[in-house]
Design a protein around this motif. Structure first.
Motif, short mmCIF file in Angstrom:
data_model
loop_
_atom_site.label_atom_id
_atom_site.label_comp_id
_atom_site.label_asym_id
_atom_site.label_seq_id
_atom_site.Cartn_x
_atom_site.Cartn_y
_atom_site.Cartn_z
N LEU A 123 13.52 31.20 -24.24
CA LEU A 123 13.16 30.72 -23.41
C LEU A 123 12.74 29.19 -23.02
O LEU A 123 11.60 28.72 -22.57
CB LEU A 123 11.93 30.64 -21.87
CG LEU A 123 12.57 32.17 -21.32
CD1 LEU A 123 11.61 33.74 -21.39
CD2 LEU A 123 13.67 32.43 -19.89
N GLY A 124 12.35 28.34 -24.52
CA GLY A 124 12.02 27.66 -24.64
C GLY A 124 12.93 26.41 -24.06
O GLY A 124 13.34 26.15 -23.67
N ASN A 125 13.01 25.00 -25.57
CA ASN A 125 13.46 24.48 -25.55
C ASN A 125 14.56 23.99 -26.71
O ASN A 125 14.76 24.30 -27.21
CB ASN A 125 11.61 23.18 -26.13
CG ASN A 125 13.01 21.61 -26.07
OD1 ASN A 125 13.63 21.62 -26.87
ND2 ASN A 125 12.48 20.78 -24.74
N PHE A 126 15.46 23.85 -25.19
CA PHE A 126 17.00 23.59 -26.21
C PHE A 126 17.19 22.64 -27.61
O PHE A 126 18.39 23.33 -28.53
CB PHE A 126 18.03 23.30 -25.12
CG PHE A 126 19.24 23.73 -26.08
CD1 PHE A 126 20.32 24.88 -25.76
CD2 PHE A 126 20.13 22.44 -25.73
CE1 PHE A 126 20.66 25.52 -26.79
CE2 PHE A 126 21.56 22.58 -26.38
CZ PHE A 126 22.07 24.12 -26.72
N VAL A 241 20.99 16.34 -28.42
CA VAL A 241 20.84 17.09 -26.54
C VAL A 241 20.54 16.20 -25.64
O VAL A 241 20.35 16.35 -24.58
CB VAL A 241 19.56 17.48 -27.26
CG1 VAL A 241 19.56 18.03 -27.69
CG2 VAL A 241 17.91 16.76 -27.57
N GLU A 242 20.76 14.79 -26.22
CA GLU A 242 20.54 13.33 -24.75
C GLU A 242 22.15 13.35 -24.19
O GLU A 242 21.82 12.29 -23.68
CB GLU A 242 20.38 12.06 -25.70
CG GLU A 242 19.20 12.42 -25.65
CD GLU A 242 18.84 10.54 -27.11
OE1 GLU A 242 19.89 9.92 -27.06
OE2 GLU A 242 17.82 11.10 -27.46
N GLN A 243 22.90 13.94 -24.53
CA GLN A 243 24.45 13.95 -24.15
C GLN A 243 24.52 14.48 -22.51
O GLN A 243 24.14 15.71 -22.73
CB GLN A 243 25.76 14.49 -25.07
CG GLN A 243 25.31 13.38 -26.76
CD GLN A 243 26.04 12.24 -26.66
OE1 GLN A 243 26.29 11.96 -25.75
NE2 GLN A 243 24.48 11.75 -27.03
N PRO A 244 25.34 13.99 -21.78
CA PRO A 244 25.51 14.58 -20.53
C PRO A 244 26.88 15.89 -20.83
O PRO A 244 26.56 17.03 -20.43
CB PRO A 244 26.12 13.85 -20.36
CG PRO A 244 25.61 12.76 -20.31
CD PRO A 244 25.54 12.36 -22.00
N SER A 245 27.18 15.37 -21.54
CA SER A 245 28.14 17.31 -22.10
C SER A 245 27.29 18.44 -22.71
O SER A 245 28.02 19.38 -22.09
CB SER A 245 29.42 17.11 -22.93
OG SER A 245 28.53 15.90 -24.45
N THR A 246 26.01 18.05 -22.86
CA THR A 246 24.79 18.97 -23.52
C THR A 246 24.83 19.84 -22.10
O THR A 246 24.53 21.22 -22.10
CB THR A 246 23.76 18.78 -24.82
OG1 THR A 246 24.63 17.97 -25.65
CG2 THR A 246 23.30 19.89 -25.04
N SER A 289 13.22 18.22 -17.19
CA SER A 289 12.24 19.06 -17.69
C SER A 289 12.27 18.78 -19.73
O SER A 289 12.09 19.41 -19.89
CB SER A 289 13.04 21.01 -17.81
OG SER A 289 14.20 21.29 -18.24
N HIS A 290 13.34 17.81 -20.09
CA HIS A 290 13.71 17.44 -20.96
C HIS A 290 13.93 18.52 -21.94
O HIS A 290 13.67 19.04 -22.90
CB HIS A 290 12.29 16.81 -21.73
CG HIS A 290 12.29 15.93 -23.08
ND1 HIS A 290 13.03 14.68 -22.68
CD2 HIS A 290 11.69 16.49 -23.91
CE1 HIS A 290 12.80 13.77 -23.74
NE2 HIS A 290 12.39 15.06 -25.04
N TYR A 291 15.24 19.17 -21.55
CA TYR A 291 15.68 20.16 -22.19
C TYR A 291 14.97 21.32 -22.37
O TYR A 291 15.13 22.81 -23.12
CB TYR A 291 16.24 20.18 -23.86
CG TYR A 291 16.58 19.06 -24.23
CD1 TYR A 291 17.58 17.83 -23.04
CD2 TYR A 291 15.81 18.16 -24.46
CE1 TYR A 291 16.98 16.50 -23.33
CE2 TYR A 291 15.71 16.39 -25.13
CZ TYR A 291 16.41 15.85 -24.18
OH TYR A 291 17.02 14.72 -24.33
N ASP A 292 14.42 22.25 -21.32
CA ASP A 292 13.62 23.82 -21.21
C ASP A 292 14.45 24.97 -19.92
O ASP A 292 15.01 24.43 -19.30
CB ASP A 292 11.87 23.30 -20.67
CG ASP A 292 12.03 24.38 -20.37
OD1 ASP A 292 10.89 24.58 -21.74
OD2 ASP A 292 11.47 24.69 -19.49
#
Lengths: 474, 328
Positions: A123-126, A241-246, A289-292
């Motif tokens: 459940l953490g950061n991607f 991780v910054e990509q909209p596709s991600t 959430s910065h990838y949370d």
């Protein structure tokens, strides 16, 4: 006291965010309220940890064994008995997404260690998850990154990282990256390898360790997704991780796993999401959430799209097996021969730790073929048809509290409600009613023999209920 | 006046083992060891539940002579489901406790089934998941009644004699006790498993001392599985989930720890590896870190013999690691 609708919604949440539960447990969750239960699920550390020590005492090979059957049984036991169901469900989710098979590894404890890594970061950061995945010895060996070195790149991991683990080949009809991006990604991960462990014999399996080898790393300038630099693996993950596709890729995976069956990953480039509003909300939360992952799941479970998606998904074999065992409340504490329960999951088409390809299992209706359906029905019927199982006994007691006699309609509808508010077609409901009518008047009875006869009758009805097609859906 | 007492020293003595089931010489997850007449080692293995050959007792000696096995996985008279502990009486009969079957099964010195006893329950003379066993000087048996959180004493034929202890974390209370042993004065030492400590009692069951506490520091435990005491009163405990053995002096003061020092292949392992030496060399040549081969992985059973050899079942590595005390 919770209303019937509140109970039904809670049963839905627990089926999806966990593996289902006995009606007693659903009532207890419902008493806390939907929002509070979502928060409890999202914060597993608020609940008692899994008692590893107890199961390792009785079954030592669950900790240190060599055979895969032990790890499959151990994980199934966790799904059945955990008090932190979302943590275990997300561990299964990552196993679906980052599909790794033990058959190539031939190091079963290493495969289990990967699953533990998924659990630790469930459940953490991607971003953290992608870094840990890239350092995971099982993944490195599975996708040959131990052969990825300066001057002789192996693109296997770099390609799958983009295609299957983070961005996907495309969205909205466009490609998400180029073939050159794959090559540059692979260059960035040169030197990310593993230190070989000792051979298995004579003293059992050992673990591999991640090893970064600067001498094997290509430190030259790279161009990746339009950016230039002497990128290493972490830099590439930062760009990914910054990509909209991600954001889109992860949102669709979560939606497919928790809300409703979607087409397979390869078609996502040209097939838009069925529920764009929910996907957009998840994408926005991903960046906010910065990838949370936990934050994304909070949005998901509180969305109307999720709440209205009851029975829109075919249960995976793991969900089927763990859900039935939690319902009948068996193997929820240590007991011998757990491997037989895990075997059932494999027979239904989901051999845990052994997805068919790096794409993972094909989900939805592809879980069901005639053989798998027979396995599913037989397994569930054997379990719920045994009135000596603690959970079945409590269901019988619950029904008995409803009155000394009941009509066939009351018995059937109450059982369907207690099994999670199942709605068979009118014709199938009529079949269930007819089977009850054939047994004569429904009486709970007072004597031990009468109660036992009632229990057998309920168990017989439960066997029929798990055979209706609607029971295959979560 | 201050008296300084030198601590004993220890040296590595031997490794016996190899991951293999009957009839080949080896163990599969050995979880307990007992000494029989003539120093014969009785090693109890408990491994796969899906393989009938994975639960058995092997007899061997320090020369690594393999002297046969008995037992299998199952619920029959000669079988084990969740075997926990092995003990040997003065006549050489072998007793195996089974936490699932709630019984003790007795075998002759030759490994033939002799009998069984045990009743599930919480009354005197009944038990819930019998674990560690030890015979006293009168040939009576003390048993850790793990889910009733107490110690019970029986005749070797299963007749109830006495009990002490109850559930809790206070002095004289237990939480799922596992291993048990006696010293030369018949004092009783118990691995109080889920309380992460060793407790010492008088022969009558009166609390005398507790050693340990939860943690991974020196003198702390993470689920101690078994305990042994030498002729001088030094206490040895397998620190199961910290993967080590800890040593305490007779007053319960921490002395040292063993992390495992296996120097390489045992005799059985050498014999096994001889079939394909080139492949093994090839694999081992790639390895940089041999520490995992040396150290304990899930050490469980422990016993000390009259030559001060400390014998540990290194469960996760399918072997015995043996140390020897050198005197003071």
């Amino acid at each position: 006291m919770a209303t019937k609708e509140e109970l039904n919604l809670m049963a839905h949440l627990i089926r999806r965010a966990g593996f289902g539960a006995h009606p007693d447990a659903v009532e207890a969750y419902a008493a806390k309220g939907y929002g509070a239960t979502v928060e409890e699920l999202l914060n597993p550390e608020s609940q008692p940890p899994f008692e590893d020590d107890l199961i390792y005492r009785y079954v030592p090979y669950f900790r240190s064994g060599t055979g895969m059957q032990g790890y499959q049984a151990y994980w199934m036991y966790r799904m059945i008995s955990t008090k932190r169901p979302l943590e275990e469900k997300m561990t299964l989710f990552w196993h679906h997404v980052f599909a790794t098979s033990y058959t190539k590894l031939n190091r079963n404890p290493q495969a289990n260690k990967q699953i533990q890594m998924f659990r630790n970061h469930a459940l953490g950061n991607f971003r953290t998850m992608l870094i840990e995945l890239s350092k995971d010895p099982a993944m490195i060996f599975w996708l040959d990154n131990n052969e990825n070195r300066n001057g002789r790149p192996n693109e296997n991991y770099g390609r799958e990282l983009l295609e299957l683990f983070s961005m996907g080949v495309g969205m909205d009809g466009q490609s998400n990256y180029s073939e050159d991006d794959v090559k540059e990604c692979a260059r960035a991960f040169t030197g990310w390898t593993l230190a070989p462990g000792l051979p298995r014999y004579p003293y059992g399996d050992y673990f591999w360790d991640f090893e970064y080898r600067p001498d094997l790393h290509d430190d030259g300038e790279k161009t990746f997704l339009g950016r230039k630099g002497r990128f290493n693996g972490e830099d590439v993950v930062d760009i990914i991780v910054e990509q909209p596709s991600t954001a889109r890729f992860l949102s669709r995976h979560l939606y497919n796993f928790f809300v409703a069956d979607e087409p397979g990953v390869p078609s996502w480039q040209n097939t838009p999401p069925a529920d764009p509003a929910t996907i957009q909300a998840l994408e926005e939360e991903y960046f906010r959430s910065h990838y949370d992952i936990r934050s994304m799941l909070r949005v998901l479970f509180n969305s109307e799209g999720f709440k209205k998606s009851r029975f829109a998904k075919v249960k995976s074999p793991a969900e089927m097996v763990a859900g039935v065992m939690r319902l009948v409340d068996d193997y929820t504490t240590p007991k011998p021969d757990l491997h037989n329960i895990a075997y059932s999951c494999s027979y239904m088409g989901q051999d845990l730790y052994n997805p068919p390809t790096v794409e993972g299992w094909h989900t939805g209706r592809e879980w069901i073929d005639s053989g798998a359906l027979v396995e599913r029905i037989n397994f569930a019927a054997d379990q719920v048809g045994d009135p000596d199982k603690p959970g079945v006994r409590r269901l019988v007691d619950k029904l008995a509290e409803m009155g000394p006699t009941m009509t066939p309609e009351q018995l059937v509808d109450n059982c369907l409600h207690l099994m999670g508010d199942i709605h068979p077609t009118a014709a199938r409901r009529e079949d269930l009613l007819e089977s009850v009518r054939r047994g004569g008047e429904v009486k709970v009875g007072r004597t031990k023999a009468q109660r036992e006869a009632f229990a057998q009758r309920v168990a017989g009805l439960l066997r029929l209920i798990v055979a209706v097609p609607e029971y295959q859906f979560a | 006046m201050t008296t300084t007492v030198a601590s004993p020293t220890f040296k590595y003595y031997q490794v016996i083992g190899n991951q293999s089931g009957p009839p080949r010489p080896g163990f599969t997850a050995p979880i307990d060891v007992a000494l029989g007449p003539g120093g014969l080692l009785h090693v109890l293995s408990s491994y796969y539940e899906y393989d009938a050959k994975s639960k058995f007792v092997v007899k061997c000696n320090f020369n690594e002579d393999y002297m046969g096995f008995f037992g299998a996985k199952g619920e029959g008279d000669e079988e084990f489901t969740w075997p926990n502990s092995v003990a040997v009486d003065k006549s050489g009969n072998v007793y195996v406790s089974d936490e699932w079957l709630n019984r003790v099964t007795i075998f002759s010195p030759e490994g033939k089934f002799v009998g069984k006893w045990g009743v599930k329950g919480n009354k005197n003379g009944q038990w819930e998941r019998p674990a560690g066993m030890v015979f006293d000087a009168d040939n009576n048996m003390l048993v850790c009644d793990s889910l009733n959180h107490r110690i019970q004493k029986f005749t070797k034929d299963g007749e109830y004699i006495s009990k002490f202890g109850k559930f809790g974390a206070g002095h004289g209370e237990f939480n799922m006790p596992w291993g048990i042993c006696l010293d030369r004065q018949s004092n009783v030492y118990v691995a109080d498993w889920r309380n992460d400590r060793i407790q010492k009692f008088s022969p009558e069951g009166k609390f005398m001392m507790a050693v340990g506490g939860t943690g991974s520091g020196d003198g702390q435990f993470n689920r101690p599985a078994d305990v042994a005491v030498d002729a001088d009163g030094y206490i040895y405990a397998t620190d199961w989930r910290n993967d080590r053995v800890q040593v305490f002096d007779p007053q319960g003061r921490y002395v040292t720890k063993f992390l495992g020092d296996c120097p390489g292949y045992s005799k059985w392992a050498v014999d096994r590896m001889a079939s394909n030496p080139e492949n093994m060399k090839e694999q081992r040549d790639l390895v940089k870190n041999f520490t995992p081969e040396r150290v304990f992985y899930q050490p469980t059973g422990i016993v000390v013999d009259d030559q001060n050899r400390i014998i540990v079942t290194d469960t996760g590595r399918h072997r015995l690691q043996i140390y020897q005390k050198q005197g003071r």
